[in-house]
Design an enzyme around this catalytic site. Structure first.
Site, PDB file in Angstrom:
ATOM      1  N   ASP A  98       0.825  -1.215   0.000  1.00 53.07           N
ATOM      2  CA  ASP A  98       0.000   0.000   0.000  1.00 53.07           C
ATOM      3  C   ASP A  98       0.858   1.265   0.000  1.00 53.07           C
ATOM      4  O   ASP A  98       0.648   2.185   0.813  1.00 53.07           O
ATOM      5  CB  ASP A  98      -0.930   0.014   1.221  1.00 53.07           C
TER       6      ASP A  98
ATOM      7  N   ASN B 274     -17.233  -6.374   0.164  1.00 52.72           N
ATOM      8  CA  ASN B 274     -16.407  -5.908   1.275  1.00 52.72           C
ATOM      9  C   ASN B 274     -16.307  -4.400   1.351  1.00 52.72           C
ATOM     10  O   ASN B 274     -16.229  -3.839   2.441  1.00 52.72           O
ATOM     11  CB  ASN B 274     -15.004  -6.498   1.146  1.00 52.72           C
TER      12      ASN B 274
ATOM     13  N   GLU C 161     -11.227  -0.507  -3.449  1.00 50.50           N
ATOM     14  CA  GLU C 161     -10.464   0.076  -2.343  1.00 50.50           C
ATOM     15  C   GLU C 161      -9.243   0.809  -2.879  1.00 50.50           C
ATOM     16  O   GLU C 161      -8.996   0.847  -4.086  1.00 50.50           O
ATOM     17  CB  GLU C 161     -10.041  -1.020  -1.354  1.00 50.50           C
TER      18      GLU C 161
ATOM     19  N   HIS D 112      -3.138  -1.139  -5.104  1.00 51.33           N
ATOM     20  CA  HIS D 112      -3.094  -0.129  -4.041  1.00 51.33           C
ATOM     21  C   HIS D 112      -1.971   0.884  -4.281  1.00 51.33           C
ATOM     22  O   HIS D 112      -0.975   0.938  -3.577  1.00 51.33           O
ATOM     23  CB  HIS D 112      -2.942  -0.747  -2.666  1.00 51.33           C
TER      24      HIS D 112
ATOM     25  N   ARG E 101       4.680  -8.150  -0.397  1.00 41.83           N
ATOM     26  CA  ARG E 101       4.145  -7.152  -1.324  1.00 41.83           C
ATOM     27  C   ARG E 101       5.138  -5.993  -1.327  1.00 41.83           C
ATOM     28  O   ARG E 101       5.349  -5.353  -0.293  1.00 41.83           O
ATOM     29  CB  ARG E 101       2.749  -6.715  -0.904  1.00 41.83           C
TER      30      ARG E 101
END
Length: 320
Positions: free
Chosen positions: A13, A157, A194, A258, A292
């Site tokens: 992120d 979600n 998101e 993200h 990630r």
């Protein structure tokens, strides 16, 4: 300069902000999900090796924001630094890991790495459900807050919402729904919209977001709007029916998503900063896989002023 991806390892992120002081500020989710880490460097490639790294906040052991600290972003809002992040109560106490709400810490220090930060303040959206991944953007003199939140009646979600702001921690309008998971590529594994991020060029605002489960199916979509249109009117936004950035298996880049955006020092070149893994054989819950990594992707522009997103690259040219 050639940058080899990943830019910063084990930082999901990723958010990069180029400030007027000439520094690139970087924050991201750490694998332990237990703190807010902030670093800065004068050049983007130095973010991996800089010694200017500070943990500006650690989670407490109990309380509303004592677990799973996710997806921080640092913004400079009319003289105030703010770091937004999602946090949940301690899982061992509430017996449910996903009760996140959005919080912010602030400082007025010139250098946020050495400033005294406030205690977390909840950014109340007016919707009492799971929420995360807030970003901020100023357009035509108005600050906007854009975030992901579970809708009580829409399956899935999270959806994306927008509201106006009158301070770094206070919203001044009711939430407006921008997009919900609906296309096949948005509902693989999980029904998710998101991680919103803003790219503004050539009279258009492009709002990217991430969709589906956080494994190799994770990908990026986009909404676009004219810069002078009413951002609070959902009908003014155009949503791409296809993802704009997704797994490049031949390059071992899996689940890119993200993202945030930054520029070269002179502002002439746009770059997307995103995370991805270099394998897809994840053991167990992808949430606890630490690999990630933050990566860089240059954004090109077509003759009619639209972004050319390209495909994930192992090496990119960075224009200083």
């Amino acid at each position: 300069m050639i940058i080899k991806n990943p830019l910063v390892e084990q930082r999901a992120d990723p958010f990069v902000y180029l400030h007027s002081d000439g520094y690139y500020y970087f924050t991201a989710s750490v694998p332990e999900y237990n703190r807010l880490e902030l670093r800065r460097a004068e050049h983007i490639h130095q973010l991996a090796t800089t010694t200017e790294i500070v943990d500006v906040w650690h989670k407490p052991d109990t309380g509303a924001y004592s677990d799973l600290i996710w997806a921080p972003e640092i913004h400079y809002i009319d003289g105030t630094w703010a770091i937004y992040f999602a946090a949940a109560p301690n899982r061992e106490i509430v017996n449910n890991a996903f009760q996140h709400r959005m919080y912010a810490i602030t400082t007025q220090s010139d250098n946020p790495l050495t400033g005294e930060w406030s205690e977390p303040m909840q950014v109340d959206s007016g919707l009492s459900t799971f929420c995360l991944d807030a970003t901020c953007y100023k357009n035509n003199g108005q600050w906007y807050y854009i975030w992901a939140q579970k809708d009580a009646v829409i399956p899935g979600n999270s959806c994306l919402y927008i509201a106006t702001m009158d301070s770094p921690t206070t919203l001044s309008s009711a939430p407006v729904l921008l997009t919900k998971p609906e296309f096949d590529w948005e509902i693989r594994g999980f029904l998710v919209n998101e991680g919103p991020a803003i790219l503004h060029r050539h009279g258009k605002i492009h709002l990217t977001y991430s969709a589906s489960a956080t494994d190799e199916r994770y990908c990026i979509g986009v909404l676009s709007i004219d810069e002078n249109a009413d951002l609070m009117n959902t009908s003014n936004w155009a949503k791409s029916p296809n993802p704009i950035f997704e797994t490049a298996e031949e390059k071992n880049i899996f689940g890119p998503g993200h993202n945030s955006f930054t520029t070269s020092k002179d502002g002439s070149k746009d770059y997307m900063i995103y995370h991805a893994r270099n394998y897809k054989g994840i053991e167990g819950d992808p949430l606890w896989d630490p690999n990630r990594h933050a990566c860089v992707q240059p954004i090109e522009w077509s003759e009619d002023g639209l972004p050319i997103w390209g495909t994930p690259q192992k090496e990119v040219e960075w224009i200083e």
